[in-house]
Design a protein around this motif. Structure first.
Motif, short mmCIF file in Angstrom:
data_model
loop_
_atom_site.label_atom_id
_atom_site.label_comp_id
_atom_site.label_asym_id
_atom_site.label_seq_id
_atom_site.Cartn_x
_atom_site.Cartn_y
_atom_site.Cartn_z
N GLU A 6 0.83 -1.21 0.00
CA GLU A 6 0.00 0.00 0.00
C GLU A 6 0.87 1.26 0.00
O GLU A 6 0.60 2.20 -0.75
N LEU A 7 1.89 1.26 0.84
CA LEU A 7 2.78 2.42 0.91
C LEU A 7 3.49 2.65 -0.43
O LEU A 7 3.59 3.78 -0.91
N ARG A 8 3.95 1.57 -1.02
CA ARG A 8 4.65 1.66 -2.31
C ARG A 8 3.72 2.17 -3.40
O ARG A 8 4.07 3.08 -4.16
N ARG A 11 2.84 5.86 -3.46
CA ARG A 11 3.91 6.70 -4.02
C ARG A 11 4.09 6.48 -5.52
O ARG A 11 4.94 7.11 -6.14
N GLY A 12 3.35 5.53 -6.08
CA GLY A 12 3.47 5.25 -7.51
C GLY A 12 4.77 4.56 -7.88
O GLY A 12 5.27 4.73 -8.99
N LEU A 13 5.33 3.79 -6.95
CA LEU A 13 6.60 3.12 -7.18
C LEU A 13 6.40 1.67 -7.60
O LEU A 13 5.50 1.00 -7.11
N SER A 14 7.29 1.19 -8.44
CA SER A 14 7.33 -0.23 -8.75
C SER A 14 8.12 -0.92 -7.64
O SER A 14 8.83 -0.27 -6.86
N GLN A 15 8.04 -2.24 -7.60
CA GLN A 15 8.85 -2.98 -6.64
C GLN A 15 10.34 -2.71 -6.89
O GLN A 15 11.11 -2.53 -5.94
N PHE A 16 10.71 -2.66 -8.15
CA PHE A 16 12.10 -2.41 -8.51
C PHE A 16 12.56 -1.04 -8.01
O PHE A 16 13.66 -0.91 -7.45
#
Length: 79
Positions: A6-8, A11-16
């Motif tokens: 959820e946090l990731r 922020r619109g971040l990929s796992q990478f």
């Protein structure tokens, strides 16, 4: 309390991208999000710092990461 996923995603971040930001592999992020493994205390602190929250505010797939649990983890490492 929010999960790492959820946090990731907020922020619109990929796992990478998250992995690069905190210095781990993408597979570590995947495993944490799926509940396959859980981050150690130092990685959990790094995640909290990155997201600007307390470690207590990160839910590890339903398990609250409170101070007592961290102390238990650390005591196991010292033995």
């Amino acid at each position: 309390m929010k999960t790492i996923r959820e946090l990731r995603q907020e922020r619109g971040l990929s796992q990478f991208s998250l992995a690069l930001e905190i210095g781990v592999t993408q597979s570590s992020i995947r495993d944490w999000e799926s509940g396959e493994t859980k981050p150690g205390y130092m990685r959990l602190r790094r995640l909290a710092e990155f997201f600007g929250i307390s470690t207590e505010d990160i839910s590890l797939n339903g398990y609250k990461t409170d101070v007592a649990k961290v102390q238990i983890m650390l005591s196991g490492i010292r033995q």
